[in-house]
Motif scaffolding. Structure first.
Motif, PDB file in Angstrom:
ATOM      1  N   ILE A  85       0.832  -1.199   0.000  1.00 23.19           N
ATOM      2  CA  ILE A  85       0.000   0.000   0.000  1.00 23.19           C
ATOM      3  C   ILE A  85       0.865   1.247   0.000  1.00 23.19           C
ATOM      4  CG2 ILE A  85      -1.716   1.329   1.312  1.00 23.19           C
ATOM      5  CD1 ILE A  85      -2.895  -1.270   0.346  1.00 23.19           C
ATOM      6  N   CYS A  86       0.550   2.179  -0.899  1.00 21.85           N
ATOM      7  CA  CYS A  86       1.097   3.531  -0.851  1.00 21.85           C
ATOM      8  C   CYS A  86      -0.057   4.483  -1.139  1.00 21.85           C
ATOM      9  CB  CYS A  86       2.290   3.710  -1.790  1.00 21.85           C
ATOM     10  SG  CYS A  86       1.921   3.721  -3.557  1.00 21.85           S
ATOM     11  N   ARG A  88       1.174   4.072  -7.902  1.00 20.78           N
ATOM     12  CA  ARG A  88       1.812   4.297  -9.200  1.00 20.78           C
ATOM     13  C   ARG A  88       3.313   4.000  -9.166  1.00 20.78           C
ATOM     14  NH1 ARG A  88      -2.240   6.588 -11.945  1.00 20.78           N
ATOM     15  NH2 ARG A  88      -3.647   7.972 -10.830  1.00 20.78           N
ATOM     16  N   TRP A  89       3.974   4.226  -8.037  1.00 27.39           N
ATOM     17  CA  TRP A  89       5.427   4.076  -7.976  1.00 27.39           C
ATOM     18  C   TRP A  89       5.860   3.062  -6.938  1.00 27.39           C
ATOM     19  CZ3 TRP A  89       6.316  10.077  -7.839  1.00 27.39           C
ATOM     20  CH2 TRP A  89       5.974  10.614  -9.077  1.00 27.39           C
ATOM     21  N   ARG A  90       5.699   3.382  -5.665  1.00 23.85           N
ATOM     22  CA  ARG A  90       6.264   2.522  -4.610  1.00 23.85           C
ATOM     23  C   ARG A  90       5.581   1.168  -4.520  1.00 23.85           C
ATOM     24  NH1 ARG A  90       5.787   6.496   0.342  1.00 23.85           N
ATOM     25  NH2 ARG A  90       3.902   7.014  -0.822  1.00 23.85           N
ATOM     26  N   SER A  91       4.285   1.149  -4.274  1.00 26.85           N
ATOM     27  CA  SER A  91       3.611  -0.144  -4.082  1.00 26.85           C
ATOM     28  C   SER A  91       3.586  -0.965  -5.366  1.00 26.85           C
ATOM     29  CB  SER A  91       2.200   0.055  -3.525  1.00 26.85           C
ATOM     30  OG  SER A  91       1.386   0.796  -4.405  1.00 26.85           O
ATOM     31  N   SER A 127      -1.029  -4.726  -5.164  1.00 30.52           N
ATOM     32  CA  SER A 127      -0.784  -3.398  -4.620  1.00 30.52           C
ATOM     33  C   SER A 127      -2.011  -2.523  -4.819  1.00 30.52           C
ATOM     34  CB  SER A 127       0.437  -2.764  -5.285  1.00 30.52           C
ATOM     35  OG  SER A 127       0.213  -2.575  -6.678  1.00 30.52           O
ATOM     36  N   ALA A 128      -2.090  -1.491  -3.984  1.00 32.65           N
ATOM     37  CA  ALA A 128      -3.207  -0.551  -4.049  1.00 32.65           C
ATOM     38  C   ALA A 128      -2.787   0.746  -3.376  1.00 32.65           C
ATOM     39  CB  ALA A 128      -4.444  -1.136  -3.369  1.00 32.65           C
ATOM     40  N   GLY A 129      -3.608   1.767  -3.577  1.00 35.56           N
ATOM     41  CA  GLY A 129      -3.342   3.068  -2.985  1.00 35.56           C
ATOM     42  C   GLY A 129      -4.470   3.508  -2.081  1.00 35.56           C
ATOM     43  N   THR A 130      -4.171   4.469  -1.214  1.00 32.22           N
ATOM     44  CA  THR A 130      -5.158   4.963  -0.251  1.00 32.22           C
ATOM     45  C   THR A 130      -5.908   6.192  -0.738  1.00 32.22           C
ATOM     46  OG1 THR A 130      -3.460   6.300   0.844  1.00 32.22           O
ATOM     47  CG2 THR A 130      -3.867   4.084   1.739  1.00 32.22           C
ATOM     48  N   GLU A 131      -5.387   6.886  -1.721  1.00 36.66           N
ATOM     49  CA  GLU A 131      -5.975   8.150  -2.161  1.00 36.66           C
ATOM     50  C   GLU A 131      -7.060   7.943  -3.220  1.00 36.66           C
ATOM     51  OE1 GLU A 131      -5.185  11.104  -0.737  1.00 36.66           O
ATOM     52  OE2 GLU A 131      -3.925   9.919   0.605  1.00 36.66           O
ATOM     53  N   PRO A 132      -8.013   8.899  -3.299  1.00 36.07           N
ATOM     54  CA  PRO A 132      -9.097   8.785  -4.294  1.00 36.07           C
ATOM     55  C   PRO A 132      -8.607   8.635  -5.736  1.00 36.07           C
ATOM     56  CG  PRO A 132      -9.627  10.479  -2.702  1.00 36.07           C
ATOM     57  CD  PRO A 132      -8.211  10.043  -2.409  1.00 36.07           C
ATOM     58  N   GLY A 133      -7.498   9.258  -6.097  1.00 38.06           N
ATOM     59  CA  GLY A 133      -6.991   9.178  -7.465  1.00 38.06           C
ATOM     60  C   GLY A 133      -6.025   8.035  -7.718  1.00 38.06           C
ATOM     61  N   ALA A 134      -5.945   7.090  -6.803  1.00 39.70           N
ATOM     62  CA  ALA A 134      -5.000   5.979  -6.940  1.00 39.70           C
ATOM     63  C   ALA A 134      -5.304   5.147  -8.186  1.00 39.70           C
ATOM     64  CB  ALA A 134      -5.056   5.085  -5.701  1.00 39.70           C
ATOM     65  N   ARG A 135      -4.257   4.587  -8.762  1.00 34.95           N
ATOM     66  CA  ARG A 135      -4.399   3.709  -9.936  1.00 34.95           C
ATOM     67  C   ARG A 135      -5.355   2.566  -9.606  1.00 34.95           C
ATOM     68  NH1 ARG A 135      -2.383  -0.896 -12.054  1.00 34.95           N
ATOM     69  NH2 ARG A 135      -1.307  -1.374 -10.118  1.00 34.95           N
ATOM     70  N   VAL A 176      -0.411 -10.551   4.713  1.00 32.19           N
ATOM     71  CA  VAL A 176       0.403  -9.482   5.297  1.00 32.19           C
ATOM     72  C   VAL A 176       0.145  -8.214   4.491  1.00 32.19           C
ATOM     73  CG1 VAL A 176       2.756  -8.706   5.854  1.00 32.19           C
ATOM     74  CG2 VAL A 176       2.194 -11.139   5.955  1.00 32.19           C
ATOM     75  N   VAL A 177      -0.031  -7.097   5.212  1.00 28.36           N
ATOM     76  CA  VAL A 177      -0.221  -5.791   4.582  1.00 28.36           C
ATOM     77  C   VAL A 177       1.043  -4.982   4.837  1.00 28.36           C
ATOM     78  CG1 VAL A 177      -1.614  -3.691   4.528  1.00 28.36           C
ATOM     79  CG2 VAL A 177      -2.712  -5.896   4.977  1.00 28.36           C
ATOM     80  N   LEU A 178       1.665  -4.503   3.759  1.00 30.06           N
ATOM     81  CA  LEU A 178       2.905  -3.736   3.873  1.00 30.06           C
ATOM     82  C   LEU A 178       2.653  -2.327   3.367  1.00 30.06           C
ATOM     83  CD1 LEU A 178       3.764  -6.842   2.543  1.00 30.06           C
ATOM     84  CD2 LEU A 178       5.778  -6.034   3.750  1.00 30.06           C
ATOM     85  N   VAL A 179       2.777  -1.362   4.270  1.00 37.54           N
ATOM     86  CA  VAL A 179       2.550   0.039   3.923  1.00 37.54           C
ATOM     87  C   VAL A 179       3.894   0.735   3.768  1.00 37.54           C
ATOM     88  CG1 VAL A 179       0.322   0.078   5.110  1.00 37.54           C
ATOM     89  CG2 VAL A 179       2.379   0.827   6.328  1.00 37.54           C
ATOM     90  N   MET A 180       3.888   1.823   3.006  1.00 38.01           N
ATOM     91  CA  MET A 180       5.126   2.559   2.788  1.00 38.01           C
ATOM     92  C   MET A 180       5.399   3.584   3.891  1.00 38.01           C
ATOM     93  SD  MET A 180       6.393   1.204   0.137  1.00 38.01           S
ATOM     94  CE  MET A 180       5.673  -0.146  -0.761  1.00 38.01           C
ATOM     95  N   GLU A 181       4.326   4.122   4.503  1.00 43.58           N
ATOM     96  CA  GLU A 181       4.471   5.147   5.536  1.00 43.58           C
ATOM     97  C   GLU A 181       3.421   4.937   6.621  1.00 43.58           C
ATOM     98  OE1 GLU A 181       4.906   9.258   3.925  1.00 43.58           O
ATOM     99  OE2 GLU A 181       4.490   8.270   2.008  1.00 43.58           O
ATOM    100  N   ARG A 182       3.677   5.499   7.790  1.00 40.72           N
ATOM    101  CA  ARG A 182       2.750   5.376   8.914  1.00 40.72           C
ATOM    102  C   ARG A 182       1.371   5.923   8.572  1.00 40.72           C
ATOM    103  NH1 ARG A 182       4.533   8.015  14.394  1.00 40.72           N
ATOM    104  NH2 ARG A 182       5.419   9.301  12.788  1.00 40.72           N
ATOM    105  N   LYS A 183       1.307   6.986   7.766  1.00 38.31           N
ATOM    106  CA  LYS A 183       0.005   7.566   7.420  1.00 38.31           C
ATOM    107  C   LYS A 183      -0.885   6.555   6.691  1.00 38.31           C
ATOM    108  CE  LYS A 183       1.143   9.728   2.984  1.00 38.31           C
ATOM    109  NZ  LYS A 183       1.191  10.977   2.232  1.00 38.31           N
ATOM    110  N   HIS A 184      -0.289   5.625   5.975  1.00 36.45           N
ATOM    111  CA  HIS A 184      -1.079   4.603   5.281  1.00 36.45           C
ATOM    112  C   HIS A 184      -1.729   3.644   6.284  1.00 36.45           C
ATOM    113  CE1 HIS A 184       1.953   5.666   2.016  1.00 36.45           C
ATOM    114  NE2 HIS A 184       0.806   6.222   1.673  1.00 36.45           N
TER     115      HIS A 184
END
Length: 110
Positions: free
Chosen positions: A6-7, A11-14, A31-39, A52-60
Motif C-alpha cells: 500500500i502507498c 503508481r510508484w512505490r507499491s 498493490s493498491a493506494g489509499t488516495e481517491p486518485g489511486a491507480r 500481510v499488509v505492507l505500507v510505505m508510511e505510517r500515514k497509510h
C-alpha cells in the motif's frame, strides 16, 4: 503467502514492490493506494485476500485503520518506512524494498 503493498497513489512505490514478486514461487503480491486518485484504490477485498499488509508510511496504516478497522483484525501490518520520492522501478527504491522486506519477512524472501 499473499502480500498487499500500500502507498498513496499506487503508481510508484507499491506497484514497484508488487512487480518484485512477479512469478515468485512462494509469494503472491498485489498493490493498491489509499488516495481517491489511486491507480487501484484499496478495498476490503484486498485486505481480505492479504496475509500481510505492507505500507510505505505510517500515514497509510492510519488511513487503513480509520476506513477498514474491522477488516484489519488479525492482519500483520508492516511499515516499510519508504518516503514518496522515487519513480516506478527506481534502482534505489528496489534496493530499499529488498532490504526492508528481508528485514521483516526473512532473507529468503527475495
Amino acid at each position: 503467502m499473499h502480500l498487499l503493498f500500500i502507498c498513496s497513489q499506487n503508481r510508484w512505490r507499491s506497484l514497484t514492490a508488487e512487480r518484485l514478486f512477479d512469478h515468485h514461487a512462494h509469494y503472491q503480491a498485489r498493490s493498491a493506494g489509499t488516495e481517491p486518485g489511486a491507480r487501484v484504490r484499496v478495498t476490503a477485498g484486498h485486505l481480505g485476500w492479504a496475509d500481510v499488509v505492507l505500507v510505505m508510511e505510517r500515514k497509510h496504516t492510519e488511513l487503513l485503520q480509520q476506513k477498514f478497522g474491522e477488516e484489519l483484525t488479525g492482519k500483520r501490518i508492516i511499515n516499510l518506512r519508504i518516503p514518496d520520492k522515487f519513480q516506478f522501478m527506481d534502482h534505489i527504491l528496489l534496493d530499499l524494498l529488498r532490504e526492508r522486506l528481508r528485514e521483516h519477512l526473512g532473507p529468503e524472501v527475495l
